[in-house]
Design a protein around this motif. Structure first.
Motif, PDB file in Angstrom:
ATOM      1  N   MET A  50       0.829  -1.207   0.000  1.00  0.00           N
ATOM      2  CA  MET A  50       0.000   0.000   0.000  1.00  0.00           C
ATOM      3  C   MET A  50       0.865   1.259   0.000  1.00  0.00           C
ATOM      4  SD  MET A  50      -2.945   1.066   2.801  1.00  0.00           S
ATOM      5  CE  MET A  50      -1.875   0.670   4.202  1.00  0.00           C
ATOM      6  N   ALA A  51       1.904   1.274   0.838  1.00  0.00           N
ATOM      7  CA  ALA A  51       2.729   2.470   0.998  1.00  0.00           C
ATOM      8  C   ALA A  51       3.661   2.708  -0.181  1.00  0.00           C
ATOM      9  CB  ALA A  51       3.544   2.365   2.288  1.00  0.00           C
ATOM     10  N   VAL A  52       4.220   1.645  -0.729  1.00  0.00           N
ATOM     11  CA  VAL A  52       5.207   1.764  -1.805  1.00  0.00           C
ATOM     12  C   VAL A  52       4.540   1.706  -3.180  1.00  0.00           C
ATOM     13  CG1 VAL A  52       7.218   0.669  -2.882  1.00  0.00           C
ATOM     14  CG2 VAL A  52       7.038   0.790  -0.384  1.00  0.00           C
ATOM     15  N   GLY A  53       3.744   0.655  -3.405  1.00  0.00           N
ATOM     16  CA  GLY A  53       3.132   0.469  -4.709  1.00  0.00           C
ATOM     17  C   GLY A  53       1.738   1.039  -4.841  1.00  0.00           C
ATOM     18  N   SER A  54       1.188   1.619  -3.774  1.00  0.00           N
ATOM     19  CA  SER A  54      -0.164   2.175  -3.768  1.00  0.00           C
ATOM     20  C   SER A  54      -1.190   1.137  -4.208  1.00  0.00           C
ATOM     21  CB  SER A  54      -0.242   3.415  -4.676  1.00  0.00           C
ATOM     22  OG  SER A  54      -1.396   4.178  -4.376  1.00  0.00           O
ATOM     23  N   ALA A  55      -0.972  -0.116  -3.807  1.00  0.00           N
ATOM     24  CA  ALA A  55      -1.815  -1.220  -4.255  1.00  0.00           C
ATOM     25  C   ALA A  55      -3.212  -1.130  -3.642  1.00  0.00           C
ATOM     26  CB  ALA A  55      -1.158  -2.550  -3.895  1.00  0.00           C
ATOM     27  N   ASN A  56      -4.202  -1.003  -4.514  1.00  0.00           N
ATOM     28  CA  ASN A  56      -5.586  -0.862  -4.039  1.00  0.00           C
ATOM     29  C   ASN A  56      -6.124  -2.144  -3.416  1.00  0.00           C
ATOM     30  OD1 ASN A  56      -5.914   1.879  -4.936  1.00  0.00           O
ATOM     31  ND2 ASN A  56      -6.022   1.101  -7.031  1.00  0.00           N
ATOM     32  N   ASP A  57      -5.760  -3.286  -3.988  1.00  0.00           N
ATOM     33  CA  ASP A  57      -6.269  -4.542  -3.430  1.00  0.00           C
ATOM     34  C   ASP A  57      -5.653  -4.837  -2.063  1.00  0.00           C
ATOM     35  OD1 ASP A  57      -3.807  -4.925  -4.647  1.00  0.00           O
ATOM     36  OD2 ASP A  57      -4.365  -6.775  -5.687  1.00  0.00           O
ATOM     37  N   ALA A  58      -4.393  -4.497  -1.886  1.00  0.00           N
ATOM     38  CA  ALA A  58      -3.762  -4.667  -0.571  1.00  0.00           C
ATOM     39  C   ALA A  58      -4.418  -3.753   0.458  1.00  0.00           C
ATOM     40  CB  ALA A  58      -2.274  -4.374  -0.662  1.00  0.00           C
ATOM     41  N   THR A  59      -4.777  -2.540   0.024  1.00  0.00           N
ATOM     42  CA  THR A  59      -5.437  -1.580   0.910  1.00  0.00           C
ATOM     43  C   THR A  59      -6.788  -2.109   1.371  1.00  0.00           C
ATOM     44  OG1 THR A  59      -4.348   0.244  -0.257  1.00  0.00           O
ATOM     45  CG2 THR A  59      -6.265   0.794   1.089  1.00  0.00           C
ATOM     46  N   ILE A  60      -7.576  -2.639   0.440  1.00  0.00           N
ATOM     47  CA  ILE A  60      -8.905  -3.152   0.793  1.00  0.00           C
ATOM     48  C   ILE A  60      -8.783  -4.427   1.629  1.00  0.00           C
ATOM     49  CG2 ILE A  60     -11.063  -4.073  -0.135  1.00  0.00           C
ATOM     50  CD1 ILE A  60     -10.752  -2.163  -2.477  1.00  0.00           C
ATOM     51  N   ALA A  61      -7.748  -5.228   1.372  1.00  0.00           N
ATOM     52  CA  ALA A  61      -7.531  -6.426   2.198  1.00  0.00           C
ATOM     53  C   ALA A  61      -7.320  -6.030   3.654  1.00  0.00           C
ATOM     54  CB  ALA A  61      -6.331  -7.209   1.671  1.00  0.00           C
ATOM     55  N   LEU A  62      -6.524  -5.002   3.897  1.00  0.00           N
ATOM     56  CA  LEU A  62      -6.306  -4.521   5.262  1.00  0.00           C
ATOM     57  C   LEU A  62      -7.579  -3.918   5.837  1.00  0.00           C
ATOM     58  CD1 LEU A  62      -2.782  -2.889   4.796  1.00  0.00           C
ATOM     59  CD2 LEU A  62      -3.314  -4.821   6.308  1.00  0.00           C
ATOM     60  N   ALA A  63      -8.278  -3.138   5.032  1.00  0.00           N
ATOM     61  CA  ALA A  63      -9.501  -2.479   5.499  1.00  0.00           C
ATOM     62  C   ALA A  63     -10.556  -3.497   5.909  1.00  0.00           C
ATOM     63  CB  ALA A  63     -10.039  -1.559   4.402  1.00  0.00           C
ATOM     64  N   SER A  64     -10.764  -4.508   5.072  1.00  0.00           N
ATOM     65  CA  SER A  64     -11.796  -5.502   5.389  1.00  0.00           C
ATOM     66  C   SER A  64     -11.376  -6.388   6.560  1.00  0.00           C
ATOM     67  CB  SER A  64     -12.114  -6.350   4.151  1.00  0.00           C
ATOM     68  OG  SER A  64     -10.953  -6.985   3.653  1.00  0.00           O
TER      69      SER A  64
END
Length: 448
Positions: free
Chosen positions: A153-167
């Protein structure tokens, strides 16, 4: 010619002389006024119009490129604003939204609700993330650590990684969005309205000022943020052919990277880029030099490259024109509050000093004025001995006025500079008797 005609002729001659003199004076006056007006217009033309919210730099003026919709530059230590342009205009932050997601993850770790090693199972929601943005192509059921997903999320701005953490944290992205907005309200981000965890949504909005405030809070409360935001590249899986490259091309570590060295800036170690069509190109950056850390926000730049070039202008302006100046040293005596009264002490008062220093970013070479604006101390009945050294007993507010007339204020605690010991019962008894008779005598005197 009779005497009357002679007089009339003499008067006409005098009138003609006066008329010529007045005409000459008026001619000279018109020339002077014309030159003065021209000089005035010339001086006016030489003044640069800095525009709304633009601060004038020593020896000239400072402006950003026409393509920037909003921007701000602040001191990370105090939040002091050094430059602003449309800083209160709410705009879509795009992937800068992820700074709030990152903050919440860091807070969960700090509060022992998560660990970096916690394994996260990819939800169906995360695996279904649209492919029109950055991602690491998570499949439903994949398991990865919080740390790996955070770096993605921090380096690649990965949206799927972000939502994985959020959920994982809130059960769903929608639940996490509620947490984001609750957190924004708690932090005082009055303009923030989050509708997603990633920033892909155009109706997520925030101002440049509140974005800078969020960045300031993150840097103050979660120093681990920079550890991850400064990673230049990261291979998410061993089988990946290429690593993720940090979208922040301004990282100082890029100074020897062929593709990015033109953007690399000394001292830059964060924070977050963002882009969607509705927002333009955004970037929140931070850089530290000689102990002075700045935070910048650029929103709505026209190109991917220009957001970095405009950020570099902001940093240059800040580092070249301002310096950190301590106007009050820690443990300083305040002239009008050298002591405070206390109860039941061996002495009736105790010496106080400032708890910390008072430091501002000030214009280099500028004149300044410092004054005590306000002091507040607790009443004696709230300060009961024994009182240890270093105990807060009040506050003092200092006002700093720079050469441009701008006033900055800072409030610091007043603390006891020594221990205030409790008085013996004998001392307190005699003090009570003395105070009683002093009061009685005063009352008698008032009768007369």
């Amino acid at each position: 010619m009779d005497e009357g005609e002679k007089g009339k002729l003499k008067w006409n001659r005098r009138a003609a002389v006066c008329k010529r003199a007045v005409s000459s004076f008026l001619a000279v006056w018109m020339v002077v006024m014309t030159l003065g007006t021209a000089a005035s217009y010339a001086a006016s033309d030489n003044k640069s119009d800095t525009g709304a919210g633009v601060s004038a730099a020593p020896g000239g003026s400072f402006t950003l490129g026409d393509g920037v919709a909003a921007a701000i530059l602040i001191d990370a230590a105090t939040g002091q604003v050094l430059y602003e342009q449309n800083a209160d205009q709410p705009r879509p932050p795009a992937s800068m939204t992820k700074m709030m997601t990152e903050y919440i993850v860091l807070e969960k770790i700090k509060n022992k609700q998560l660990t970096w090693d916690t394994m996260v199972t990819t939800s169906k929601e995360a695996a279904s993330t649209p492919v029109d943005g950055s991602q690491i192509y998570l499949a439903e059921g994949d398991q990865h650590s919080v740390e790996d997903l955070y770096i993605a999320m921090a380096v690649g701005s990965a949206n799927d990684a972000t939502i994985a953490l959020a959920s994982h944290i809130a059960g769903s992205e929608a639940g996490f969005v509620d947490l984001m907005n609750e957190t924004a309200a708690t932090l005082g981000l009055k303009t923030a309205r989050f509708t997603g965890a990633t920033g892909l949504q155009a109706d997520t909005i925030i101002t440049a000022r509140d974005t800078a405030k969020l960045a300031e809070i993150i840097l103050r409360e979660d120093p681990d943020f920079l550890k991850y935001s400064s990673i230049p590249s990261y291979k998410f899986r061993p089988r990946d052919t290429k690593p993720m490259i940090n979208w922040n091309w301004m990282l100082e570590s890029n100074k020897d990277v062929t593709n990015f060295k033109q953007f690399a800036y000394e001292g830059v170690d964060g924070m977050k880029t963002g882009y969607i069509a509705e927002s333009g190109y955004n970037f929140t950056g931070t850089a530290e030099r000689n102990g002075m850390r700045l935070i910048s926000v650029v929103m709505g730049a026209k190109t991917m490259q220009s957001r970095f070039f405009e950020t570099a202008k902001l940093f240059d302006y800040g580092f070249n024109n301002f310096e950190s100046k301590t106007i009050v040293a820690p443990k300083s005596v305040v002239e009008n509050v050298k002591t405070v009264k206390i109860s039941k002490g061996a002495k009736t008062n105790v010496a106080v000093v400032t708890e910390t220093d008072v430091t501002f970013l000030v214009r280099k070479g500028g004149e300044s004025k410092v004054e005590v604006l306000e002091t507040k101390v607790k009443p004696a009945d709230e300060l009961v001995a024994p009182i240890p050294a270093g105990e807060p007993v009040g506050t003092v507010t200092y006002a700093y006025t720079d050469g441009s007339g701008k006033q900055l204020q800072k409030t610091v605690n007043l603390v006891t500079s020594e221990e205030a010991k409790k008085g013996s019962w004998w001392r307190l008894m005699f003090r009570g008797v003395r105070n009683f008779f002093a009061g009685l005598f005063s009352g008698i005197v008032d009768l007369f």
